[in-house]
Write a protein that holds these residues in place. Structure first.
Motif, short mmCIF file in Angstrom:
data_model
loop_
_atom_site.label_atom_id
_atom_site.label_comp_id
_atom_site.label_asym_id
_atom_site.label_seq_id
_atom_site.Cartn_x
_atom_site.Cartn_y
_atom_site.Cartn_z
N GLY A 8 -29.55 76.10 14.47
CA GLY A 8 -29.27 76.73 15.76
C GLY A 8 -27.83 76.90 16.46
N ARG A 9 -26.55 76.54 14.91
CA ARG A 9 -25.25 77.21 15.08
C ARG A 9 -24.63 77.54 14.31
N SER A 50 -18.35 76.49 28.81
CA SER A 50 -19.22 75.25 27.96
C SER A 50 -18.61 73.66 28.90
N THR A 53 -18.35 69.66 27.79
CA THR A 53 -18.54 70.15 25.88
C THR A 53 -17.80 70.91 25.01
N HIS A 55 -15.89 71.48 21.17
CA HIS A 55 -16.65 72.23 19.84
C HIS A 55 -14.88 71.91 19.12
N ASP A 77 -18.43 75.35 14.32
CA ASP A 77 -19.20 75.18 14.72
C ASP A 77 -19.94 75.50 15.76
N LEU A 78 -20.21 76.96 16.41
CA LEU A 78 -20.23 77.21 17.53
C LEU A 78 -21.59 76.72 18.37
N PRO A 79 -22.94 77.02 19.30
CA PRO A 79 -23.74 77.19 19.11
C PRO A 79 -24.66 78.39 19.21
N ALA A 80 -25.64 79.16 18.45
CA ALA A 80 -25.82 80.12 17.69
C ALA A 80 -26.06 81.35 18.64
N TRP A 83 -22.37 81.84 20.38
CA TRP A 83 -21.70 83.05 19.61
C TRP A 83 -22.14 84.13 19.73
#
Length: 289
Positions: A8-9, A50, A53, A55, A77-80, A83
């Motif tokens: 999911g990232r 965000s 949160t 990143h 690494d970002l949440p899909a 992004w």
């Protein structure tokens, strides 16, 4: 941090530059000191909305306070979903939010196996020195050290060449508990530009803390005639800190480039680097310089 990108990232590569003058180095620190990592993470959190949160960024070279970077590389690494939502406008939004002494030039989805730190093949630094009697051009003063003695570049280059190869650089490193001081220098040389600035360039898979600035200090002593051409190698072979080796000021040093293998070799390179740095020696070999 995890060796792999979590489900999911999406791993995103950042190519960036910064003027290190007003930073307490790359890495976030306690006490509210201004750092490159802190500024970028704050900006990223703001422009992606965000909330609380963060990143977290992973960087190729953790530069010290006052050291600059022209070719730094990091990943996040970002949440899909995040992004996908922001990718088209993220670069421009960061440009509007970041302070003027940091620029992110590219944000790209990283190929499988990419890790800004562990997949890197080598880092290339250049230290710049001016030895004109009148000093350094005021427009370059934040990036060039003034040395108040004329420098013999040919002798400095010969001394630098004597340090190429894999050695224990304990004599040129600030020791850290449990950390190895064995490094491999792939290239080391000195040249004078047409404008008179002396450039000391070194390339290695990784560096010990303060290693580059210590080696530059030794080369300056050779270049101005205070020590012979053989002295830097004698210091290396002695294996202990020499009080005559000074750690030069950070503002002359710039991280110019970080190199990575072809995409299909990234995972292999990352695995190899983690094995050498984490298992064999028990510590990372990618310290700042």
């Amino acid at each position: 941090m995890s060796d792999e990108v979590l489900p999911g990232r999406v791993r995103v590569r950042l190519d960036l530059s910064y003027d290190g003058t007003d930073f307490s180095g790359w890495a976030k620190q306690a006490g509210g000191r201004r750092t490159v990592q802190g500024e970028i993470e704050d900006a990223l959190r703001t422009v992606t909305r965000s909330g609380d949160t963060t990143h977290e960024l992973t960087v190729a070279g953790r530069t010290d306070a006052g050291v600059h970077a022209r070719g730094q590389v990091a990943h996040v690494d970002l949440p899909a979903g995040l992004w996908a939502e922001h990718r088209e406008k993220l670069l421009r939004r960061l440009a509007g939010r970041l302070p003027k002494d940091i620029r992110v030039w590219a944000l790209t989805e990283a190929p499988a196996g990419f890790d800004a730190r562990f997949a890197a093949l080598w880092r290339r630094y250049v230290y710049r020195v001016g030895d004109r009697p009148g000093g350094v051009d005021p427009l370059l003063r934040g990036h060039v050290l003034w040395h108040d003695w004329a420098l013999d570049v040919a002798v400095m280059d010969a001394a630098a060449k004597s340090l190429i190869g894999e050695h224990d650089f304990a004599a040129y490193a600030k020791r850290r508990e449990g950390a190895t001081t064995v490094r491999e220098i792939l290239a080391f040389g000195v040249r004078r530009r047409t404008d008179g600035i002396v450039e000391i360039e070194v390339r290695a898979d990784a560096f010990c803390h303060n290693q580059v600035r210590s080696m530059v200090g030794a080369l300056l002593f050779v270049g101005d005639g205070h020590r012979g051409v053989e002295w830097p190698r004698k210091v290396l072979d002695a294996g202990v800190r020499d009080s005559a080796v000074h750690v030069v000021r950070p503002h002359g040093l710039t991280l110019e480039e970080v190199a990575y293998p072809a995409d299909e070799l990234l995972a292999e390179r990352q695995s190899q680097a983690r094995r050498v740095r984490g298992v064999v020696h028990g510590v990372s070999r990618t310290g700042s310089s």
